[in-house]
Design an enzyme around this catalytic site. Structure first.
Site, PDB file in Angstrom:
ATOM      1  CG  HIS A 105      86.692  23.563  24.026  1.00 35.03           C
ATOM      2  ND1 HIS A 105      86.361  24.150  25.606  1.00 35.03           N
ATOM      3  CD2 HIS A 105      85.681  22.650  23.820  1.00 35.03           C
ATOM      4  CE1 HIS A 105      85.540  23.344  25.905  1.00 35.03           C
ATOM      5  NE2 HIS A 105      85.135  22.464  25.027  1.00 35.03           N
TER       6      HIS A 105
ATOM      7  N   GLY B  46      83.411  16.631  19.269  1.00 32.85           N
ATOM      8  CA  GLY B  46      82.582  16.872  20.532  1.00 32.85           C
ATOM      9  C   GLY B  46      81.210  17.176  20.341  1.00 32.85           C
TER      10      GLY B  46
ATOM     11  CG  ASP C  47      82.988  16.351  24.433  1.00 35.01           C
ATOM     12  OD1 ASP C  47      84.138  16.244  24.283  1.00 35.01           O
ATOM     13  OD2 ASP C  47      82.445  17.481  24.427  1.00 35.01           O
TER      14      ASP C  47
ATOM     15  CG  ASP D 240      87.939  29.040  24.704  1.00 32.46           C
ATOM     16  OD1 ASP D 240      88.251  30.058  25.475  1.00 32.46           O
ATOM     17  OD2 ASP D 240      87.829  29.531  23.310  1.00 32.46           O
TER      18      ASP D 240
ATOM     19  CG  HIS E  38      79.845  20.458  22.878  1.00 30.78           C
ATOM     20  ND1 HIS E  38      80.361  21.413  22.072  1.00 30.78           N
ATOM     21  CD2 HIS E  38      80.481  19.614  23.304  1.00 30.78           C
ATOM     22  CE1 HIS E  38      81.582  21.404  22.242  1.00 30.78           C
ATOM     23  NE2 HIS E  38      81.979  20.280  23.063  1.00 30.78           N
TER      24      HIS E  38
ATOM     25  CG  ASP F 135      77.114  16.643  25.115  1.00 32.63           C
ATOM     26  OD1 ASP F 135      76.280  16.104  25.681  1.00 32.63           O
ATOM     27  OD2 ASP F 135      77.214  16.739  23.737  1.00 32.63           O
TER      28      ASP F 135
ATOM     29  NE  ARG G 281      77.320  13.562  36.025  1.00 33.45           N
ATOM     30  CZ  ARG G 281      77.146  12.183  35.885  1.00 33.45           C
ATOM     31  NH1 ARG G 281      77.266  11.473  37.267  1.00 33.45           N
ATOM     32  NH2 ARG G 281      76.541  11.542  35.282  1.00 33.45           N
TER      33      ARG G 281
END
Length: 124
Positions: free
Chosen positions: A8, A55, A60, A80, A87, A90, A96
């Site tokens: 980030h 991203g 991402d 961060d 987003h 995402d 996950r």
């Protein structure tokens, strides 16, 4: 090995610094990154980095596709936690996928140090 590197905005310099500290190890691996992170890492370290979109523009998800296709061996994603990300869905999907496909994921310097130490211990 193939490493994904993402950060980030408020963590980009920390990731670049971490990579510089472990430049020998990172130079042995193929690197994939979201847009701006990849550009900064490449410019500041001289390492070759395959760059995707930023991203928020799908980067991402592009890295997530590599994870789902078992093409990424570790993810270094300096997040961060104090700033809302537009987003975030995402980001959550990528986290996950790292769990689904059992891909080591570092979200801060402490966990990144543990993962990179593991790869350093493997040697060439």
């Amino acid at each position: 090995m193939k490493f994904a590197i993402i950060a980030h905005d408020q963590k980009k310099e920390a990731l670049v610094s971490f990579i510089k500290q472990h430049i020998d190890e990172f130079s042995r691996h193929e690197l994939f990154a979201t847009g701006t992170t990849g550009l900064r890492v490449s410019e500041q370290t001289g390492l070759h980095v395959h760059r995707f979109n930023s991203g928020p523009l799908g980067g991402d998800q592009e890295i997530g596709a590599l994870v789902a296709n078992k093409e990424i061996d570790a993810i270094f994603f300096f997040r961060d936690p104090l700033t809302a990300q537009p987003h975030e869905p995402d980001v959550s999907a990528l986290l996950r996928l790292s769990d689904v496909y059992d891909v080591p994921l570092a979200t801060n310097e402490g966990s990144a140090g543990a993962i990179i130490s593991y790869y350093e211990s493997l040697g060439d």
